[in-house]
Design an enzyme around this catalytic site. Structure first.
Site, PDB file in Angstrom:
ATOM      1  N   SER A 110      -7.457  28.581   5.501  1.00  0.00           N
ATOM      2  CA  SER A 110      -7.157  29.133   6.822  1.00  0.00           C
ATOM      3  C   SER A 110      -6.391  30.418   6.610  1.00  0.00           C
ATOM      4  O   SER A 110      -5.943  30.705   5.490  1.00  0.00           O
ATOM      5  CB  SER A 110      -6.317  28.126   7.625  1.00  0.00           C
ATOM      6  OG  SER A 110      -5.051  27.994   7.010  1.00  0.00           O
ATOM      7  N   ASP A 112      -9.902  -5.739   2.670  1.00  0.00           N
ATOM      8  CA  ASP A 112      -8.641  -6.360   2.250  1.00  0.00           C
ATOM      9  C   ASP A 112      -8.689  -7.875   2.412  1.00  0.00           C
ATOM     10  O   ASP A 112      -7.831  -8.580   1.894  1.00  0.00           O
ATOM     11  CB  ASP A 112      -7.475  -5.847   3.110  1.00  0.00           C
ATOM     12  CG  ASP A 112      -7.034  -4.459   2.695  1.00  0.00           C
ATOM     13  OD1 ASP A 112      -7.190  -4.129   1.497  1.00  0.00           O
ATOM     14  OD2 ASP A 112      -6.548  -3.708   3.550  1.00  0.00           O
ATOM     15  N   ASP A 155       0.854  -1.183   0.000  1.00  0.00           N
ATOM     16  CA  ASP A 155       0.000   0.000   0.000  1.00  0.00           C
ATOM     17  C   ASP A 155       0.886   1.228   0.000  1.00  0.00           C
ATOM     18  O   ASP A 155       1.903   1.253   0.687  1.00  0.00           O
ATOM     19  CB  ASP A 155      -0.871   0.003   1.253  1.00  0.00           C
ATOM     20  CG  ASP A 155      -2.143  -0.785   1.025  1.00  0.00           C
ATOM     21  OD1 ASP A 155      -2.669  -0.718  -0.101  1.00  0.00           O
ATOM     22  OD2 ASP A 155      -2.596  -1.475   1.959  1.00  0.00           O
TER      23      ASP A 155
END
Lengths: 678, 569
Positions: free
Chosen positions: A380, A518, A305
């Site tokens: 922001s 998974d 991953d």
């Protein structure tokens, strides 16, 4: 278990003493039947012992010799069982600390009418619902179906920071024996007592449930075959000697047989396997079968991953691209001010980049207004001294500045475009209506990961990155991290399909995962590593569980698998190569009385036929003990190509195995001659 | 040893090296069913044979069907050959009027030719009619060789296929091996032999008047044709008892050269065919290199030992420069006899041009040891190749783990099933050789057959069973093998060596073919480089040595040291 568990010293008396006891217990022939080579040795030792007793009565002159041979044959068997006992003992030391968590727990089981009853945890069944309150231990493996709690899982993971467990989602699994530190949860028991995660872990580590792995079975067949061949050889020698006018004693033939059959590897084979599992445990990985560890050595493709494994997982500011007429430092300053109120990791990374690489000082000024980052506004900033500094998503900042995408200056648009195309995420910085520039946010690849992938490539392992990112981003990160391939915009189904496709081509795949989605891929992969923090489904589907929940662990797992196989191969080669020297010790000793000319084969110049035979038997026994540390530790392994590994190991264990016994037997012969043992 | 001797030896190996590639490529085309330059001639013949015997050449067989076909074919071959030998008195082409071959000898001989061993417990010119020689023995010279080639090709296919349960069609492979390879090469070779002076006639004998004026009957027959296939098919069964030492089988130095060349070429080229068919020619060369190293070492030691001569005779005043000429033809000398001896034993050919039993201890040890190594250097046509691959599998299994992967060879994982069958196959040779030798050494009726007392007698027995179980067929000399005991037990050893070995090997092939072919990577055990060659040599030597060292120690090794010590028996 703590995070820094060190292997107990190889000579730790706490392990050696019980191991000696176990070694004797393991002499039970029914138990030894599992190991044909050592079983044959035990039978032969038994026969020679009988001969020794006969000699004591009828031929005391011979008894000294046959008694010593018998003793050393028994030592050979004992050393082999001792090797296994030590390996198991080391595993048991690990298991004991786990077992402590398993002592009688009382469960608060939910019964009809919302009431609860107290039952021992061992009587829980699958589907029971229990309530666990603050300070209590969770009675069994299960799933949180109601509530949120922080749980101390250090007994399992060695990680002292508590983790959150809550119903629904990917963090619902709880493990028996862990402690609830806050709140109250309702847990549905999903595993019957005795087969819980901890139970299985203990059983595996102790070696009780150890089954032979496929390669171990194949190797045992080879060793049994060799044993059978040498049995023929020894029986045939008896006949041939008869023709030549030599009467061979059974003691001598027994000695020859035991030195020829592969006792070294036969005696160490199971310890090598147990030690391999043990090494994994020390890396905080629990394998559910030895087969998985073996498969790890064979892995051709690693499916990794992206997030958390290859990259840190958060996008981080990596560059400031200033608009025309603005210096980079000015932009950095503005971005810093605008990000002070952004507590997200991305905001903090802007601050870190500005103060770090660009050396902007932390401002001390008072702000007129502070605008915090929210998911709705996606920007922001601060107002101070008439400046209205904003930083955020490009469209949000453009909107703030009163611009449309077409109004934005061409240079700014080009910068934003370039960042997006390189796989990064652009943020915009504005002062009122004036655009100051863009911030390049990108996934930062973990340092050192590229080198690890290069090492894997040298080992012949392909790395494939799996990411939900679009192909452009994926390609950019893939090339930066140096993976061989990537799977972009991957869904769990894509992963599964990819694994199947690779397996069709004969490749073995390893992957790690944590989510329930998974699970199918974890089950399909040859080596599936679930994170301890993952869901119960993922942990069930995987064949290994990583207690540290660190996805990069996959690489170590592969290395441990390879080391296990290498140790097995090296000791097999060593064991077989050893036989050459033993022939040169024993054959001339057997026949020199009939054919004095055969003394020419006594290349080691051994003192007498009896000392030669005894030396070979003693060497054969001692080499097992000498190699126990190697079997437990594994042969040294540095990631490199097969050719260089082979060259090195062939030289050390092949050639070494050929030459070492010549020296060893000679030294033992000198010793027993000096001691007048024969 | 002389420079000329070494030049002769090197030249032969160089010549063989030259034909390996073209012949190997040609055979790969033949067995892959492609068109070759012989197709216009042989194609119609091949199709005719299939139509006549009702074979569908496109239908492939699994390992079991393939093996059963082979066994059935061999059984029929055995029965028919046995019948011919027993009935030869009633069959045509028997000008000398030979009687039926006795039952035990006929059994031994029929087994011998069906298993490609060609051990001869008879003197051809005094036992066999022309019909038996031509329709019986020569036919099996072709068929047993073709069978071996078919098996080797089936085994090769196990590595070319992925997840396929079949290995080809036995009948097709065997027919193609005969029609496209053995037959054409034999025709050419036989014609060359005739040109060199080998007889090719149906006449029984001629009488000649010797210098002393005596009348001598000299046997004749269809020698050249049998000689060609005897070598090309690594059969080795001579027309005459003296085999290739007989001037009608091997008249000149040049015919001697052609003999060795013919026996080496197909077996060596088949290894290249293997490399070609599995798609890795380097693999073929790697295996050939391992063979070459061991074979050349064998030649060198034998040549050296024979050139040294016998130290005991030297002490009696014989010129050591002559070396040991006992049992050798003067027209060949030590170099060509040593070369022939090593090649014929490394090869499972078994023809001889000198008497191995008359070699020195060390010189006699080598031919025996080369057979005991498993007849893989390069072994009999076909049987050598599959034997060698079994050794390759073992090497990879033992040492392959050292690269940190479970063992694989050419992309096929070697697992428990393969190991089980490989060990079954490996067990056969020591079982048959050591078992029968040990029994014979203790059995008075068996010991009565030996020609020399002492360790040499043991060498004679050991050599006989080694030769039989290895399907070699060469004899050490000295042992009177034509007895009920030896005819029977040698026959059993031959059967074990051929069929008990090949059935498990074919089971391995079936299991491997059904496996997925794993693609190679840099983490894969490299099997086509010098490291593997060294490993393979090591495994062959260590395994062979460990099994037979004790037996050899009591035979030729003792003889060698006793000779050095001046001891006689």
């Amino acid at each position: 278990m703590s995070k820094d568990h060190k292997a107990p010293g190889l000579l730790d008396p706490a392990i050696l003493m019980p191991a000696m006891r176990d070694a004797v217990k393991k002499l039970n022939p029914r138990q030894l039947l599992r190991n044909p080579v050592i079983f044959v040795t035990e039978v032969v030792a038994g026969v020679v012992t009988l001969l020794f007793l006969r000699d004591l009565v009828s031929n005391p002159a011979e008894a000294g010799f046959s008694g010593q041979i018998a003793a050393w044959l028994w030592f050979t068997v004992l050393f082999a069982t001792f090797a296994e006992a030590v390996a198991e003992g080391r595993g048991r030391a690990q298991a004991d600390s786990l077992k402590r968590t398993k002592s009688e727990l009382v469960a608060r089981r939910l019964i009809a009418g919302g009431k609860t009853e107290s039952v021992p945890s061992t009587s829980l069944k699958i589907g029971d619902i229990v309530i666990v309150k603050v300070g209590e231990l969770i009675p069994g493996d299960g799933e949180v179906i109601e509530g949120v709690a922080s749980v101390n899982e250090s007994a399992i993971t060695g990680e002292s920071a508590p983790v959150i467990r809550e119903s629904g989602g990917d963090r619902s699994a709880v493990t028996g024996g862990t402690q609830v530190l806050s709140d109250e949860i309702k847990v549905k028991i999903t595993v019957a007592p005795g087969s819980s995660f901890v139970d299985r872990m203990i059983a595996l580590i102790e070696g009780a449930k150890r089954q032979k792995t496929p390669n171990e079975i194949a190797l045992s067949i080879l060793l049994s075959g060799l044993t059978l061949i040498f049995l023929f050889v020894c029986v045939a020698i008896w006949g041939l000697a008869g023709y030549s006018g030599t009467v061979l004693s059974v003691t001598v033939l027994a000695a020859l047989l035991v030195t020829l059959i592969p006792t070294t590897i036969g005696g160490l084979l199971s310890s090598i396997g147990i030690a391999g599992m043990d090494r994994l445990v020390r890396f905080n990985v629990i394998a559910t079968s030895g087969r998985a560890v073996e498969a790890a050595g064979d892995v051709d493709t690693l499916l990794l991953d992206k997030t958390g494994t290859i990259t840190f997982g958060n996008r981080m500011a990596s560059d400031f691209v200033a608009a025309p007429g603005v210096t980079q430092v000015e932009l950095a300053e503005a971005a810093l001010l605008a990000s002070l109120s952004d507590e997200t990791p991305e905001g903090r990374s802007v601050v870190a980049l500005a103060t770090g690489e660009f050396g902007v000082a932390m401002p001390q000024a008072k702000f007129d207004a502070v605008i915090g980052f929210t998911a709705e506004t996606r920007l922001s900033g601060v107002d101070l001294a008439g400046r209205r500094l904003r930083k955020g998503a490009v469209d949000a900042v453009l909107k703030f500045a009163g611009l449309t995408e077409d109004d934005a200056p061409a240079d700014f648009r080009r910068a934003v475009d370039t960042i997006a195309r390189s796989g990064g995420t652009p943020l915009a910085v504005a002062d009122g209506t004036r655009l100051l520039g863009a911030i390049h946010l990108k996934d930062v690849v973990k340092p050192g990961i590229k080198e690890r992938f290069a090492a894997l490539r040298a080992m012949g392992i392909r790395t494939v990155m799996v990411t939900g990112d679009n192909p452009v981003t994926a390609a950019a990160i893939a090339s930066e991290a140096g993976v061989d391939d990537y799977l972009a915009q991957a869904t769990p189904e894509d992963k599964l399909a990819f694994i199947r496709r690779e397996q069709q081509g004969g490749r073995l795949i390893a992957m790690c995962g944590d989510g329930t989605n998974d699970a199918p891929a974890l089950a399909q992969a040859d080596v599936g590593v679930a994170m301890q923090t993952g869901t119960q489904a993922a942990r069930e589907a995987a064949n290994m569980v990583d207690l540290d929940s660190s996805p990069t662990k996959l690489i170590e797992i592969v290395e441990i698998g390879k080391q296990l196989l290498m140790t097995r191969g090296s000791l097999t080669t060593f064991s077989i190569a050893n036989d050459v020297a033993k022939y040169f010790a024993i054959i001339p000793a057997m026949f020199v009385a009939t054919y004095p000319a055969l003394d020419a084969l006594n290349v080691m110049g051994l003192a007498s036929p009896q000392s030669a035979i005894l030396s070979a038997v003693i060497f054969n026994a001692l080499i097992i003990v000498a190699l126990i540390p190697l079997a437990l530790r594994g042969v040294s392994y540095r990631p490199s190509g097969a050719a260089s590994l082979l060259r090195r190991n062939l030289l050390v264990y092949g050639l070494g195995g050929l030459l070492l016994p010549f020296a060893g037997i000679k030294i033992i012969d000198l010793a027993i001659t000096a001691l007048h043992l024969v | 040893m002389t420079i000329i001797g070494w030049l002769q030896i090197s030249l032969l190996f160089a010549a063989v090296a030259l034909v390996i590639k073209p012949l190997g490529l040609f055979m790969a085309r033949v067995f892959e069913g492609e068109r070759t330059f012989l197709s216009p001639v042989m194609g119609p013949l091949e199709r005719g044979i299939y139509r006549l015997s009702g074979i569908d050449p496109r239908k492939e067989q699994g390992w079991l069907a393939y093996t059963l076909s082979m066994l059935a074919f061999s059984l029929i071959g055995f029965v028919s050959l046995y019948a011919i030998l027993r009935l030869q008195a009633y069959l045509p082409l028997n000008p000398q009027g030979f009687a039926a071959v006795p039952a035990d000898l006929a059994f031994n001989t029929a087994v011998s030719f069906v298993t490609n061993t060609n051990w001869q417990n008879y003197a051809g010119e005094a036992t066999m009619s022309h019909f038996s020689q031509m329709a019986g023995l020569t036919v099996h010279n072709f068929l047993s060789a073709a069978t071996g080639m078919a098996l080797a090709i089936a085994f090769t296919r196990a590595f070319t296929r992925s997840r396929i349960a079949t290995l080809g069609n036995f009948w097709v492979d065997m027919t193609r091996a005969t029609l496209f390879v053995l037959l054409p090469l034999s025709i050419v070779t036989a014609i060359v032999f005739v040109a060199m002076g080998l007889p090719q006639t149906l006449q029984a004998s001629i009488s000649a008047t010797t210098l002393e004026g005596a009348n001598q009957i000299i046997s004749l027959g269809p020698v050249a044709s049998q000689e060609a296939i005897k070598q090309l098919g690594t059969n080795g069964g001579g027309f005459f008892n003296a085999n290739a030492a007989h001037p009608f089988e091997n008249p000149t130095a040049f015919s001697n050269y052609l003999n060795i060349f013919a026996m080496l070429s197909i077996s060596a080229a088949l290894v290249y065919t293997f490399g070609q068919m599995v798609g890795n020619r380097r693999q073929g060369w790697a295996l050939i290199s391992a063979i070459a190293v061991l074979l050349i070492a064998g030649v060198a030691v034998t040549y050296w030992a024979e050139a040294q001569g016998n130290t005991i005779l030297t002490a009696l005043g014989v010129d050591p420069a002559l070396g040991n000429m006992e049992g050798k033809e003067v027209r060949f000398g030590q170099a060509m006899t040593a070369l022939y001896a090593a090649v014929t034993t490394g090869l499972s050919d078994g023809g001889v041009n000198g008497m191995h039993g008359s070699f020195t201890g060390l010189g006699g040890l080598i031919p025996m040891f080369l057979i005991q190594l498993g007849e893989v250097l390069p072994g009999g046509v076909g049987s050598g190749l599959y034997g060698l691959i079994v050794f390759a599998l073992l090497s990879v299994f033992v040492a392959g783990l050292m690269v940190g992967r479970t063992p694989e060879f050419l992309g096929k994982k070697i697992e428990g099933r393969e190991m089980k069958f490989a060990m079954l196959a490996i067990l056969i040779l020591p079982l048959a050789i050591l078992g029968f030798t040990a029994i014979s050494a203790m059995l008075p009726i068996a010991v009565a057959s030996i020609g020399t007392a002492g360790p040499h007698g043991l060498s004679e027995i050991l050599y006989a069973y080694t030769s039989a179980a290895g399907n070699n067929g060469s004899a050490f000399g000295g042992l009177s093998g034509n007895t009920l005991w030896y005819n029977t037990t040698l026959g059993i050893a031959m059967l074990l060596g051929r069929f008990a070995y090949v059935v498990p090997v074919m089971a391995i092939a079936g299991s491997l073919a059904a496996k997925v072919k794993v693609p190679a990577s840099s983490g894969t055990f490299p099997t086509d480089g010098p490291l593997f060659v060294g490993l393979l040599i090591g495994i062959i030597l260590i395994l062979g040595g460990l099994q037979f060292f004790p037996a050899l120690a009591l035979g030729p090794i003792v003889e060698h040291f006793a000779m050095l010590a001046g001891q006689t028996f």
